[in-house]
Design a protein around this motif. Structure first.
Motif, PDB file in Angstrom:
ATOM      1  N   VAL A  14      15.082  -4.705  -1.065  1.00  0.00           N
ATOM      2  CA  VAL A  14      13.946  -4.043  -1.689  1.00  0.00           C
ATOM      3  C   VAL A  14      13.337  -3.055  -0.709  1.00  0.00           C
ATOM      4  O   VAL A  14      13.352  -3.266   0.503  1.00  0.00           O
ATOM      5  CB  VAL A  14      12.890  -5.076  -2.143  1.00  0.00           C
ATOM      6  CG1 VAL A  14      12.318  -5.832  -0.958  1.00  0.00           C
ATOM      7  CG2 VAL A  14      11.770  -4.417  -2.941  1.00  0.00           C
ATOM      8  N   ARG A  15      12.837  -1.960  -1.264  1.00  0.00           N
ATOM      9  CA  ARG A  15      12.025  -1.025  -0.485  1.00  0.00           C
ATOM     10  C   ARG A  15      10.710  -0.847  -1.221  1.00  0.00           C
ATOM     11  O   ARG A  15      10.680  -0.636  -2.435  1.00  0.00           O
ATOM     12  CB  ARG A  15      12.703   0.331  -0.307  1.00  0.00           C
ATOM     13  CG  ARG A  15      11.778   1.377   0.342  1.00  0.00           C
ATOM     14  CD  ARG A  15      12.535   2.571   0.894  1.00  0.00           C
ATOM     15  NE  ARG A  15      13.480   2.133   1.881  1.00  0.00           N
ATOM     16  CZ  ARG A  15      14.804   2.360   1.802  1.00  0.00           C
ATOM     17  NH1 ARG A  15      15.286   3.030   0.764  1.00  0.00           N
ATOM     18  NH2 ARG A  15      15.609   1.921   2.731  1.00  0.00           N
ATOM     19  N   HIS A  16       9.619  -0.957  -0.475  1.00  0.00           N
ATOM     20  CA  HIS A  16       8.283  -0.821  -1.048  1.00  0.00           C
ATOM     21  C   HIS A  16       7.582   0.364  -0.411  1.00  0.00           C
ATOM     22  O   HIS A  16       7.509   0.466   0.811  1.00  0.00           O
ATOM     23  CB  HIS A  16       7.478  -2.102  -0.818  1.00  0.00           C
ATOM     24  CG  HIS A  16       6.073  -2.023  -1.337  1.00  0.00           C
ATOM     25  ND1 HIS A  16       4.997  -1.742  -0.525  1.00  0.00           N
ATOM     26  CD2 HIS A  16       5.574  -2.163  -2.588  1.00  0.00           C
ATOM     27  CE1 HIS A  16       3.887  -1.730  -1.245  1.00  0.00           C
ATOM     28  NE2 HIS A  16       4.205  -1.979  -2.490  1.00  0.00           N
ATOM     29  N   GLU A  17       7.046   1.270  -1.251  1.00  0.00           N
ATOM     30  CA  GLU A  17       6.354   2.458  -0.764  1.00  0.00           C
ATOM     31  C   GLU A  17       4.940   2.475  -1.332  1.00  0.00           C
ATOM     32  O   GLU A  17       4.741   2.400  -2.550  1.00  0.00           O
ATOM     33  CB  GLU A  17       7.095   3.730  -1.179  1.00  0.00           C
ATOM     34  CG  GLU A  17       8.501   3.817  -0.602  1.00  0.00           C
ATOM     35  CD  GLU A  17       9.270   5.046  -1.065  1.00  0.00           C
ATOM     36  OE1 GLU A  17      10.332   5.332  -0.478  1.00  0.00           O
ATOM     37  OE2 GLU A  17       8.810   5.699  -2.019  1.00  0.00           O
ATOM     38  N   LEU A  18       3.956   2.574  -0.437  1.00  0.00           N
ATOM     39  CA  LEU A  18       2.553   2.605  -0.824  1.00  0.00           C
ATOM     40  C   LEU A  18       1.995   3.988  -0.486  1.00  0.00           C
ATOM     41  O   LEU A  18       2.003   4.399   0.682  1.00  0.00           O
ATOM     42  CB  LEU A  18       1.785   1.519  -0.074  1.00  0.00           C
ATOM     43  CG  LEU A  18       0.395   1.152  -0.584  1.00  0.00           C
ATOM     44  CD1 LEU A  18       0.472   0.573  -1.989  1.00  0.00           C
ATOM     45  CD2 LEU A  18      -0.260   0.145   0.357  1.00  0.00           C
ATOM     46  N   TYR A  19       1.524   4.702  -1.502  1.00  0.00           N
ATOM     47  CA  TYR A  19       1.142   6.104  -1.342  1.00  0.00           C
ATOM     48  C   TYR A  19      -0.372   6.240  -1.123  1.00  0.00           C
ATOM     49  O   TYR A  19      -1.180   5.642  -1.832  1.00  0.00           O
ATOM     50  CB  TYR A  19       1.588   6.913  -2.564  1.00  0.00           C
ATOM     51  CG  TYR A  19       3.072   7.162  -2.569  1.00  0.00           C
ATOM     52  CD1 TYR A  19       3.594   8.399  -2.217  1.00  0.00           C
ATOM     53  CD2 TYR A  19       3.972   6.140  -2.887  1.00  0.00           C
ATOM     54  CE1 TYR A  19       4.967   8.630  -2.202  1.00  0.00           C
ATOM     55  CE2 TYR A  19       5.342   6.360  -2.866  1.00  0.00           C
ATOM     56  CZ  TYR A  19       5.835   7.606  -2.515  1.00  0.00           C
ATOM     57  OH  TYR A  19       7.199   7.817  -2.493  1.00  0.00           O
ATOM     58  N   THR A  20      -0.729   7.027  -0.138  1.00  0.00           N
ATOM     59  CA  THR A  20      -2.106   7.184   0.309  1.00  0.00           C
ATOM     60  C   THR A  20      -3.021   7.671  -0.808  1.00  0.00           C
ATOM     61  O   THR A  20      -2.742   8.707  -1.439  1.00  0.00           O
ATOM     62  CB  THR A  20      -2.178   8.167   1.495  1.00  0.00           C
ATOM     63  OG1 THR A  20      -1.270   7.744   2.528  1.00  0.00           O
ATOM     64  CG2 THR A  20      -3.599   8.246   2.056  1.00  0.00           C
ATOM     65  N   ASP A  21      -4.108   6.950  -1.030  1.00  0.00           N
ATOM     66  CA  ASP A  21      -5.176   7.344  -1.966  1.00  0.00           C
ATOM     67  C   ASP A  21      -4.685   7.522  -3.407  1.00  0.00           C
ATOM     68  O   ASP A  21      -5.410   8.108  -4.226  1.00  0.00           O
ATOM     69  CB  ASP A  21      -5.852   8.645  -1.517  1.00  0.00           C
ATOM     70  CG  ASP A  21      -6.620   8.469  -0.224  1.00  0.00           C
ATOM     71  OD1 ASP A  21      -7.002   7.327   0.091  1.00  0.00           O
ATOM     72  OD2 ASP A  21      -6.840   9.474   0.480  1.00  0.00           O
ATOM     73  N   MET A  22      -3.519   7.017  -3.749  1.00  0.00           N
ATOM     74  CA  MET A  22      -2.991   7.219  -5.093  1.00  0.00           C
ATOM     75  C   MET A  22      -3.405   6.082  -6.024  1.00  0.00           C
ATOM     76  O   MET A  22      -3.668   4.966  -5.604  1.00  0.00           O
ATOM     77  CB  MET A  22      -1.460   7.343  -5.062  1.00  0.00           C
ATOM     78  CG  MET A  22      -0.974   8.652  -4.461  1.00  0.00           C
ATOM     79  SD  MET A  22      -1.451  10.107  -5.436  1.00  0.00           S
ATOM     80  CE  MET A  22      -2.832  10.727  -4.461  1.00  0.00           C
ATOM     81  N   VAL A  23      -3.411   6.405  -7.323  1.00  0.00           N
ATOM     82  CA  VAL A  23      -3.850   5.480  -8.360  1.00  0.00           C
ATOM     83  C   VAL A  23      -2.654   5.030  -9.196  1.00  0.00           C
ATOM     84  O   VAL A  23      -1.498   5.323  -8.871  1.00  0.00           O
ATOM     85  CB  VAL A  23      -4.932   6.144  -9.250  1.00  0.00           C
ATOM     86  CG1 VAL A  23      -6.191   6.406  -8.447  1.00  0.00           C
ATOM     87  CG2 VAL A  23      -4.404   7.438  -9.868  1.00  0.00           C
ATOM     88  N   HIS A  24      -2.944   4.349 -10.278  1.00  0.00           N
ATOM     89  CA  HIS A  24      -1.908   3.749 -11.122  1.00  0.00           C
ATOM     90  C   HIS A  24      -1.014   4.826 -11.744  1.00  0.00           C
ATOM     91  O   HIS A  24      -1.492   5.790 -12.348  1.00  0.00           O
ATOM     92  CB  HIS A  24      -2.582   2.918 -12.213  1.00  0.00           C
ATOM     93  CG  HIS A  24      -1.649   2.094 -13.033  1.00  0.00           C
ATOM     94  ND1 HIS A  24      -0.798   1.174 -12.486  1.00  0.00           N
ATOM     95  CD2 HIS A  24      -1.443   2.041 -14.381  1.00  0.00           C
ATOM     96  CE1 HIS A  24      -0.106   0.587 -13.449  1.00  0.00           C
ATOM     97  NE2 HIS A  24      -0.471   1.099 -14.598  1.00  0.00           N
ATOM     98  N   VAL A  25       0.308   4.650 -11.573  1.00  0.00           N
ATOM     99  CA  VAL A  25       1.327   5.559 -12.116  1.00  0.00           C
ATOM    100  C   VAL A  25       0.982   7.021 -11.769  1.00  0.00           C
ATOM    101  O   VAL A  25       1.004   7.898 -12.634  1.00  0.00           O
ATOM    102  CB  VAL A  25       1.516   5.378 -13.635  1.00  0.00           C
ATOM    103  CG1 VAL A  25       2.827   6.025 -14.102  1.00  0.00           C
ATOM    104  CG2 VAL A  25       1.547   3.905 -14.030  1.00  0.00           C
ATOM    105  N   PHE A  26       0.714   7.264 -10.522  1.00  0.00           N
ATOM    106  CA  PHE A  26       0.416   8.627 -10.074  1.00  0.00           C
ATOM    107  C   PHE A  26       1.613   9.546 -10.230  1.00  0.00           C
ATOM    108  O   PHE A  26       1.465  10.778 -10.266  1.00  0.00           O
ATOM    109  CB  PHE A  26      -0.022   8.599  -8.609  1.00  0.00           C
ATOM    110  CG  PHE A  26       1.068   8.155  -7.663  1.00  0.00           C
ATOM    111  CD1 PHE A  26       1.902   9.088  -7.059  1.00  0.00           C
ATOM    112  CD2 PHE A  26       1.271   6.809  -7.388  1.00  0.00           C
ATOM    113  CE1 PHE A  26       2.918   8.680  -6.199  1.00  0.00           C
ATOM    114  CE2 PHE A  26       2.287   6.399  -6.531  1.00  0.00           C
ATOM    115  CZ  PHE A  26       3.111   7.336  -5.934  1.00  0.00           C
TER     116      PHE A  26
END
Length: 347
Positions: free
Chosen positions: A284-296
């Motif tokens: 698995v790879r998990h990416e968390l995007y800065t200041d982003m909201v749901h389904v950006f």
């Protein structure tokens, strides 16, 4: 698999996103119109998802009726990547669990082969809404704050979408987790997806909306809370609560730092990573995007959405079934857009 909380949405609504996904990845995109709650509660959507996958890999199967002139050639599972956003991401995980946990022979082999990979965008994999981010991110996400309360009312006569998905219009509906063993659930006859609704059929759409607003509105809470608290922890309703994640295909999970569903995406990636440590085929790879909201990813003009689609394309291009692919290096312009990669490894 399109999102919209299992109660609204269709492929036409998602054409703005699926067109960009197809353009970015160079892949053909097929979006099923699975049945929606409350008229068609769980497991109808899951059955439609499985029927769609089976139709893609074997359109000549007798379960689809007349087979002398199939609409397409069989597509090898190794050429299929299942993708979903929000509820569609949860439905994607439920489909993988269904194949992985229930559709096996006596020797443990797959009765239905796994797809090559899966991509989950802001997946809704915990319908109990119990993660901390459901409360801490309420100031930032665009979803209405009331959705953080599973047992609350979204409006004067509107139950939480999880209620509509699990119980439909009938609050006395038996708990599926108790009514069916895994063997019985996997043996429930599948039905092919229903004919596509016409966009001009406004009367049917309005009836659906009226039903959703009125469903379960007058049911006493004390009769529902206990049932719902157990129902939403069924592993095919909330895939995060599954016990076994071994044997899944490679999965890319993308989420926004400021969205309600942030923590459950991290927890999902952690469980997959923990149970498949050292595997070259399940990772698995998990990416968390800065200041982003749901389904950006659906907001085409923001740089983070454009970067997310490029990284989805890279993931698909490098899924080869042998080893985890190295993530693409970030340019100085891209680096501020991603908060963390594989943040679940820090848990």
């Amino acid at each position: 698999m399109h999102g919209d909380a299992y109660i609204v949405g269709d492929r036409q609504l998602y054409r703005h996103l699926t067109r960009r996904i197809s353009s970015a990845t160079g892949c053909r995109v097929f979006v099923p119109d699975y049945r929606l709650a409350p008229e068609h509660p769980f497991p109808a959507a899951l059955h439609d998802a499985l029927a769609t996958y089976l139709w893609l890999i074997d359109p000549t199967s007798p379960m689809f009726g007349k087979t002398d002139a199939p609409l397409h050639d069989p597509i090898p599972p190794s050429d299929i990547v299942i993708m979903g956003d929000s509820a569609g991401g949860g439905l994607t995980m439920s489909l993988l669990h269904y194949i992985n946990l229930y559709l096996r022979n006596a020797r443990g082999g797959f009765l239905v082969p796994m797809p090559a990979a899966a991509v989950l965008m802001s997946p809704w994999v915990d319908l109990s809404c119990s993660a901390e981010s459901w409360h801490s991110n309420g100031r930032f996400d665009w979803l209405p704050p009331k959705v953080a309360d599973l047992h609350g009312m979204l409006g004067p006569s509107m139950r939480h979408p999880a209620y509509l998905y699990c119980l439909g219009n009938d609050p006395t509906r038996p708990l599926v987790a108790q009514a069916h063993s895994p063997a019985e659930l996997s043996g429930v006859p599948l039905e092919p997806p229903p004919p596509r609704r016409k966009a001009s059929d406004m009367a049917a759409r309005q009836r659906h909306e009226r039903t959703a607003r009125g469903a379960l509105a007058d049911s006493p809470d004390f009769l529902l809370r206990d049932t719902m608290d157990r129902f939403v922890r069924h592993p095919l309703v909330s895939p995060l609560f599954a016990d076994d994640f071994v044997g899944l295909p490679p999965i890319l999970v993308q989420a926004g730092e400021c969205e309600f569903l942030r923590d459950e995406s991290i927890a999902l990636a952690f469980k997959i990573e923990q149970q498949n440590a050292g595997s070259t085929s399940s990772w698995v790879r998990h990416e968390l995007y800065t200041d982003m909201v749901h389904v950006f990813q659906a907001v085409a003009w923001i740089p983070a959405a454009q970067l997310a689609l490029r990284r989805i394309a890279h993931f698909i291009d490098h899924v080869d079934g042998r080893a985890p692919a190295s993530p693409p290096l970030l340019t100085p312009e891209e680096a501020p857009l991603i908060h963390t990669i594989d943040s679940h490894c820090q848990l």
